[in-house]
Every structure is written in C-alpha cells, then in structure tokens.
Design a protein around this motif. Sequence first.
Motif, PDB file in Angstrom:
ATOM      1  N   ARG A  91      98.350  40.508   3.528  1.00  0.00           N
ATOM      2  CA  ARG A  91      97.009  39.930   3.450  1.00  0.00           C
ATOM      3  C   ARG A  91      95.920  40.983   3.585  1.00  0.00           C
ATOM      4  NH1 ARG A  91      99.837  36.355   6.956  1.00  0.00           N
ATOM      5  NH2 ARG A  91     100.363  34.452   5.833  1.00  0.00           N
ATOM      6  N   LYS A 145     105.020  38.403  -0.084  1.00  0.00           N
ATOM      7  CA  LYS A 145     104.038  37.368  -0.384  1.00  0.00           C
ATOM      8  C   LYS A 145     102.703  38.075  -0.600  1.00  0.00           C
ATOM      9  CE  LYS A 145     102.502  32.935   1.449  1.00  0.00           C
ATOM     10  NZ  LYS A 145     102.382  32.130   2.655  1.00  0.00           N
ATOM     11  N   ALA A 164      98.059  41.796   8.311  1.00  0.00           N
ATOM     12  CA  ALA A 164      97.011  40.788   8.423  1.00  0.00           C
ATOM     13  C   ALA A 164      95.766  41.156   7.637  1.00  0.00           C
ATOM     14  CB  ALA A 164      96.647  40.602   9.889  1.00  0.00           C
ATOM     15  N   SER A 165      94.980  40.125   7.366  1.00  0.00           N
ATOM     16  CA  SER A 165      93.666  40.325   6.760  1.00  0.00           C
ATOM     17  C   SER A 165      92.857  41.249   7.669  1.00  0.00           C
ATOM     18  CB  SER A 165      93.005  38.951   6.642  1.00  0.00           C
ATOM     19  OG  SER A 165      91.629  39.078   6.492  1.00  0.00           O
ATOM     20  N   PRO A 220     104.349  42.950  13.338  1.00  0.00           N
ATOM     21  CA  PRO A 220     103.291  42.683  12.366  1.00  0.00           C
ATOM     22  C   PRO A 220     102.146  43.686  12.535  1.00  0.00           C
ATOM     23  CG  PRO A 220     103.833  40.710  13.673  1.00  0.00           C
ATOM     24  CD  PRO A 220     104.536  41.852  14.300  1.00  0.00           C
ATOM     25  N   VAL A 221     101.487  44.030  11.436  1.00  0.00           N
ATOM     26  CA  VAL A 221     100.311  44.894  11.526  1.00  0.00           C
ATOM     27  C   VAL A 221      99.100  43.979  11.654  1.00  0.00           C
ATOM     28  CG1 VAL A 221      98.994  46.732  10.433  1.00  0.00           C
ATOM     29  CG2 VAL A 221     101.459  46.641  10.142  1.00  0.00           C
ATOM     30  N   ARG A 222      98.403  44.077  12.778  1.00  0.00           N
ATOM     31  CA  ARG A 222      97.330  43.127  13.107  1.00  0.00           C
ATOM     32  C   ARG A 222      96.003  43.543  12.500  1.00  0.00           C
ATOM     33  NH1 ARG A 222      99.812  38.604  14.970  1.00  0.00           N
ATOM     34  NH2 ARG A 222     101.486  39.151  16.393  1.00  0.00           N
ATOM     35  N   SER A 223      95.113  42.570  12.373  1.00  0.00           N
ATOM     36  CA  SER A 223      93.769  42.815  11.862  1.00  0.00           C
ATOM     37  C   SER A 223      93.117  43.946  12.657  1.00  0.00           C
ATOM     38  CB  SER A 223      92.953  41.533  12.004  1.00  0.00           C
ATOM     39  OG  SER A 223      91.690  41.707  11.431  1.00  0.00           O
ATOM     40  N   GLY A 224      92.499  44.893  11.949  1.00  0.00           N
ATOM     41  CA  GLY A 224      91.819  45.991  12.630  1.00  0.00           C
ATOM     42  C   GLY A 224      92.706  47.205  12.842  1.00  0.00           C
ATOM     43  N   GLN A 225      94.021  47.045  12.671  1.00  0.00           N
ATOM     44  CA  GLN A 225      94.895  48.199  12.827  1.00  0.00           C
ATOM     45  C   GLN A 225      94.954  48.975  11.518  1.00  0.00           C
ATOM     46  OE1 GLN A 225      98.580  46.455  14.214  1.00  0.00           O
ATOM     47  NE2 GLN A 225      98.033  46.873  16.333  1.00  0.00           N
TER      48      GLN A 225
END
Lengths: 271, 258
Positions: free
Chosen positions: B197, B216, B179-180, B158-163
């Motif tokens: 997101r 999604k 992520a958001s 997953p690509v995490r927030s901040g990346q």
Amino acid sequence: MSKVVVVTSGKGGVGKTTSTAALGAALAQTGQNVVVVDFDVGLRNLDLVMGAERRVVYDLINVVQGDAKLAQALIRDKRLETLSLLPASQTRDKDNLTAEGVAKVMGELRKKFDWIICDSPAGIERGATLAMRHADVAVVVTNPEVSSVRDSDRIIGLLDSKTEIAERGGTMEKHLLLTRYDPNRADRGDMLKVDDVLEILSIPLIGIIPESMEVLRASNLGTPVTLSDASCAPAKAYSDAARRLMGETIPMAVPTDRKGLFGKLFGRRAA
Amino acid sequence: MTESLKSPTPIRLRGRSFLAIVLSPELPFSNWLAGLDDLARRSTGFFLGRPIVLDVAGLDLSREALEGLIEELQARNVRIMGIEGARASLLGPGMPPEMRGGRPAGDIEPAEDQAPTEAAAKPPAAAPAAVAAASPASVPQVTTVVPPSPASLLIETPVRSGQSIVFPEGDVTVLGSVASGAEIIAGGSIHIYGALRGRVMAGSVGNPDARIFCRKLEAELLAIDGLYKMADDMDPQLRGQPVQVWLDGDAIKATTLN
C-alpha cells in the motif's frame, strides 16, 4: 506483577480518554488495583471523564519535578476504592515531562498498583512517546476509517522502535480496540469493516465498541461508561475487552443494544 | 495480460550515495578548532573538494554559536554541505540544510604529508604519494573500511506507515504488508508477500533489471531505476491483484502473477 498499559492512537478524537477511563473502571471492578494516568499535559481531559476535576490539587508534572509526593497527587475514585487517577497539569506543557522523571514515577506506581493505564495524548511527539516508553502492553484505539487506521499504523511502528521493550530487543504486546463501530454503516460500505482494519494493522483485536449515545452521556456526567450503566452495549464491550486484557478468552461479538420491534423496523432509518 | 504503463515524458529520479566526512565538534569550540588546525597542518588540503557534514547531535548550542562555528570553518576553507542532529530552531535561511538518515561507513584516516625534504628528494613522476603532497589541490589518499554487507535484506514484520527502508546494496523481501505512507528503496528487486500500500522504489542505484513483486497491489507509487508511476496512472484492473512490475526500455510494465 504490575502491568503498564498505554492507550494510544496517533489520531485525536478516536476515544483514547474514554477508553482509558472505561477499561480502568472495568479492571478495578474485578478487584484489581488500578491507576489511570493522564499524559496529555496542557490538554487534560481524563479528570473530567472520571468526574474528579474538582479534586485535583497536585498533578503528574508536580510529581515528575519533585514538588509533590506521588501519594499527594493520586486521587482515589469515590465510587470504586480500587481505582485511582493521576491527573495531568493543565497549565504546563509537554516539555515539562522528562524521561528520567517519568521513569521514576512509573517505578513508584508499579509498587502500588496492579494496573497502570496511561492515557496518551494524540500525535507522535514528546507526550505520546513518553506515555508509551515504559509500557508493557499497548492498546491501540482505532476508528473504522482510513485516516485513523493509517495513524494507528504509524503508532504501531513507533511502539516497535521507540519504547524501552523495543530498545532492549523485545516486542511489545499490542491490542487493537476498535471504537465507534456501527455495523449498519460498515455493511453499507460507509465505514471500514472489522476485517479490513485487522488486515491492514495485523495486530490482535481486543474489543469492538459500538457507536452509542451512552458513551457521550457518560463522559458528560463524569462517569466511565462501565460504571454509569453496566448493562449497555458499550459498557459490556469494554468489560469484555478488560477481561481479555487480563488474559481471559471471550468470544468476540459486535455488541448491540437490544431493540424492540419498532426499533428493528425503523432502526435503519434512524442510523 | 501485459499492460504497458507508458508515460509521455519520463523524468528519472535516481538515488546516488556519496561518502561524506562527518565532523563532530566538541565544546569548547576553540580547543576543537585548534585540533582541526593541527590536522589540517599535517594533511594539507584534506578538506578540499570533499563533502563535509557537521554533526552537532548532543551539543547544547545557540543559533549564534552554530553560525559562528560555520564561519570559523569557512575561514579554514571547510565548506559544510549539511548539518546533522540539529534542532529545527537552530537552522534557518542561509544555513546548510539538515541531513538525516546517515549510516556509519568506517573511519577515514587522513594521509600524513610527507616530510618536505623527502618529497623534494624524489622525482614527482615516480611517487604518486609525493605528487599528492606537492599539490595541495589534489585529494590525499584515504582508507575507508566498508564492512562486507549481504546482498539481500529480509524483513519479517509489516512495514508500518512512516517507516522507511533504504537498502541500496541489493534486494529487499518483506514477509508482511507495506502500509500506506511507508516506503522501501532497494538497489535491487523488491518482493512483498503481503499487501503493498506504500511506495516502493526498486533498482534505485541505476539497475533497470530490478523488478517489483507483490501479493496485493494497492501501491501509492512504484518506481524502477528512477522511472515512476503513481497510483492513478496504474491500470485499475491490477488493483488488489498479485502483480509483477518490470522495466521495458523507458516503459514500466505490469502484469498479474496468476
């Protein structure tokens, strides 16, 4: 083989310190040698939650800078002799932590203890990155609300890039600890549900801690909740989480305090 | 159901990459500047008209020392467009801006000036190298070694927030969610097999044929070839659906995939 666990979240006030103390005490109750380490230099709290604030002489910074030996700074818990605390300094700031100094202290702790549980400060700066740097396992503490979830997501990204394991090309073992969960409010849509959080963060769940007055009361008494009243719902949830951390398989449930007939009838209004 | 997400006044935000020369000064500066002067003597006008970034990572510098270095470089007609690896406290108003996220692009070899006698002996029109040497304002030849890169990037986590994933060379495929607070910028199309997101920008190098696909749609921002849409401008019916997004002229269009 000792294990270094970092308890982290990104966001403040979600229950990192409470969870560190509760998980540490629950692991120590099984006979394992446990030390809880406070990395929140300048804003230390773990000593209060552990009820050891009047016994702090030397702290992590003293040991990192070589002013005191590790054995002088460790505080043995009065209730559980397998549980120790390495407090943070309240008068210094996080710039006093050095990567080499922390690595040396972690190496010494690994020789003495089975479990080293590091209480990370909030944020993504020096204190937080050094707390996670040497960890083998991460417990990501998250509240069922959007800002906490997004901050946790950011922290997971850092766990996968800024830690020693990640820099060696490995992946850190990560677990989600969902705290302050209220099933009634989640059903009503006031809170994120467990599945929503898991879907966003996509890391395995290690425990769901229900929102409870017991947690606050235990903190104010200076007792980890798992020691103050082992039969209450949050204590049981933390004990289960600690056993899952040790590798046991226990079915996941949302623990609730058993209510009497009146509690059942009026439970919703009280919530 | 094809939804036209037309915007009244489209503003194009395009990415473009330039090759900058990175100077990494070493302490003491006097020795390093002497080396720079030597290089400038051998290759006249090498720094003229080129974007130059100063890399001060790992140097223990005071703000005065950095200002002094920039003045020394300006005196040598070396204009700094940005500073990399500096603490925020070192930079301030009047200083070149901070640069980050640079990727190495091989070594740049300055062309040696030809010996004046040789240059004078040849007729200028016959030898391009001699022309370069004769007029200092023209840019000398440089040899850049760019490693061959694959035209697609696969991300299995997953690509995490901040990346931030930046891949101007081609398509990006993500097996997890975005992520958001995370962003993906691709020169080609973007494929997300989880929930989207965050922010995604496809066709960032001016490719209007790039598309965005996701399982999604909960994106904060979608952009293709510089035309963008915020979450609020998207059709609420598309939220949470598997969606494909493409560009039709100056309009971003989106439709569900099933």
